[in-house]
Design a protein around this motif. Structure first.
Motif, PDB file in Angstrom:
ATOM      1  N   ALA A  31       1.076 -19.388  27.643  1.00 44.54           N
ATOM      2  CA  ALA A  31       2.065 -18.247  27.425  1.00 44.54           C
ATOM      3  C   ALA A  31       3.487 -18.855  26.512  1.00 44.54           C
ATOM      4  O   ALA A  31       3.929 -18.281  25.820  1.00 44.54           O
ATOM      5  CB  ALA A  31       2.609 -17.818  28.733  1.00 44.54           C
ATOM      6  N   ALA A  32       3.689 -20.190  26.875  1.00 43.27           N
ATOM      7  CA  ALA A  32       4.710 -20.723  26.350  1.00 43.27           C
ATOM      8  C   ALA A  32       4.466 -20.840  25.010  1.00 43.27           C
ATOM      9  O   ALA A  32       5.429 -20.630  24.095  1.00 43.27           O
ATOM     10  CB  ALA A  32       5.414 -21.651  27.087  1.00 43.27           C
ATOM     11  N   TYR A  33       3.586 -21.635  24.569  1.00 48.42           N
ATOM     12  CA  TYR A  33       3.093 -22.118  23.363  1.00 48.42           C
ATOM     13  C   TYR A  33       3.058 -20.642  22.367  1.00 48.42           C
ATOM     14  O   TYR A  33       3.342 -20.758  21.087  1.00 48.42           O
ATOM     15  CB  TYR A  33       1.826 -22.860  23.366  1.00 48.42           C
ATOM     16  N   HIS A  34       2.656 -19.435  22.914  1.00 49.51           N
ATOM     17  CA  HIS A  34       2.434 -18.453  22.159  1.00 49.51           C
ATOM     18  C   HIS A  34       3.479 -17.446  22.164  1.00 49.51           C
ATOM     19  O   HIS A  34       3.504 -16.404  21.855  1.00 49.51           O
ATOM     20  CB  HIS A  34       1.080 -17.815  22.604  1.00 49.51           C
ATOM     21  N   VAL A  63       9.374 -25.940  22.045  1.00 48.77           N
ATOM     22  CA  VAL A  63      10.350 -26.742  20.975  1.00 48.77           C
ATOM     23  C   VAL A  63       9.502 -26.832  19.463  1.00 48.77           C
ATOM     24  O   VAL A  63      10.020 -26.433  18.431  1.00 48.77           O
ATOM     25  CB  VAL A  63      10.666 -27.809  21.543  1.00 48.77           C
ATOM     26  N   PHE A  64       8.191 -27.488  19.704  1.00 46.36           N
ATOM     27  CA  PHE A  64       7.517 -27.402  18.540  1.00 46.36           C
ATOM     28  C   PHE A  64       7.200 -26.246  17.863  1.00 46.36           C
ATOM     29  O   PHE A  64       7.307 -26.120  16.623  1.00 46.36           O
ATOM     30  CB  PHE A  64       5.987 -28.028  18.725  1.00 46.36           C
ATOM     31  N   LYS A  65       7.239 -25.020  18.523  1.00 45.36           N
ATOM     32  CA  LYS A  65       6.914 -23.712  17.753  1.00 45.36           C
ATOM     33  C   LYS A  65       8.190 -23.149  17.759  1.00 45.36           C
ATOM     34  O   LYS A  65       8.362 -22.088  16.932  1.00 45.36           O
ATOM     35  CB  LYS A  65       6.019 -22.769  19.004  1.00 45.36           C
ATOM     36  N   THR A  84      10.856 -34.263  20.744  1.00 43.31           N
ATOM     37  CA  THR A  84      10.267 -33.341  19.624  1.00 43.31           C
ATOM     38  C   THR A  84      11.704 -32.688  19.232  1.00 43.31           C
ATOM     39  O   THR A  84      11.407 -32.493  17.962  1.00 43.31           O
ATOM     40  CB  THR A  84       9.560 -32.202  20.477  1.00 43.31           C
ATOM     41  N   ALA A  85      12.567 -32.270  19.861  1.00 45.35           N
ATOM     42  CA  ALA A  85      13.770 -31.663  19.337  1.00 45.35           C
ATOM     43  C   ALA A  85      14.501 -32.588  18.206  1.00 45.35           C
ATOM     44  O   ALA A  85      14.802 -32.041  17.426  1.00 45.35           O
ATOM     45  CB  ALA A  85      14.657 -31.030  20.484  1.00 45.35           C
TER      46      ALA A  85
END
Length: 140
Positions: A64-67, A98-100, A126-127
């Protein structure tokens, strides 16, 4: 004519009524998480593990977070989903958000207490890699 092994029509098709019991294919739960479907929360309320993971170790909350589904992330967390659960690659939901570059999901996860220093790479790393900053975690 159908035999006992042939599934019949879906009793929920075309209706908004919620039957007493729904046949559950757990693999479909991951599709609901990716799609941001609120129906997933009903399944969790009915007994699906909020920390269910797929073969890659991705939790419902991770997907859910990634999308990009911040409200679903909040709903899953409210039902006991671990906001820091790592997948088999050692990635956290916060690092994926963060990546997305999904600020709404990042803010939700930080508000929910996600740790920016878990996983490989961490959300903080990542940030930094992308020249971004993370919001401050609320003080408990």
């Amino acid at each position: 004519m159908s035999d006992a092994n042939t599934p019949g029509p879906d009793p929920t098709a075309g209706t908004s009524e919620k039957p007493d019991r729904l046949p559950v294919d757990l693999a479909q739960m991951f599709d609901l998480a990716r799609a941001g479907a609120d129906l997933l929360l009903e399944f969790v309320d009915a007994g699906v593990d909020p920390n269910l993971t797929n073969e890659q170790g991705d939790s419902l909350l991770m997907l859910a977070a990634y999308h990009g589904h911040a409200e679903l992330v909040r709903g899953l967390a409210a039902r006991g989903a671990d906001v820091d659960a790592l997948n088999l690659r050692g990635q956290s939901p916060l690092a994926g958000a963060v990546f997305k570059a999904n600020d709404t999901v990042i803010e939700a996860l930080v508000e929910l207490g996600a740790d920016p220093d878990v996983g490989v790479p961490t959300a903080r790393q990542t940030a930094q890699q992308f020249g971004r900053t993370l919001p401050e975690r609320p003080v408990a």
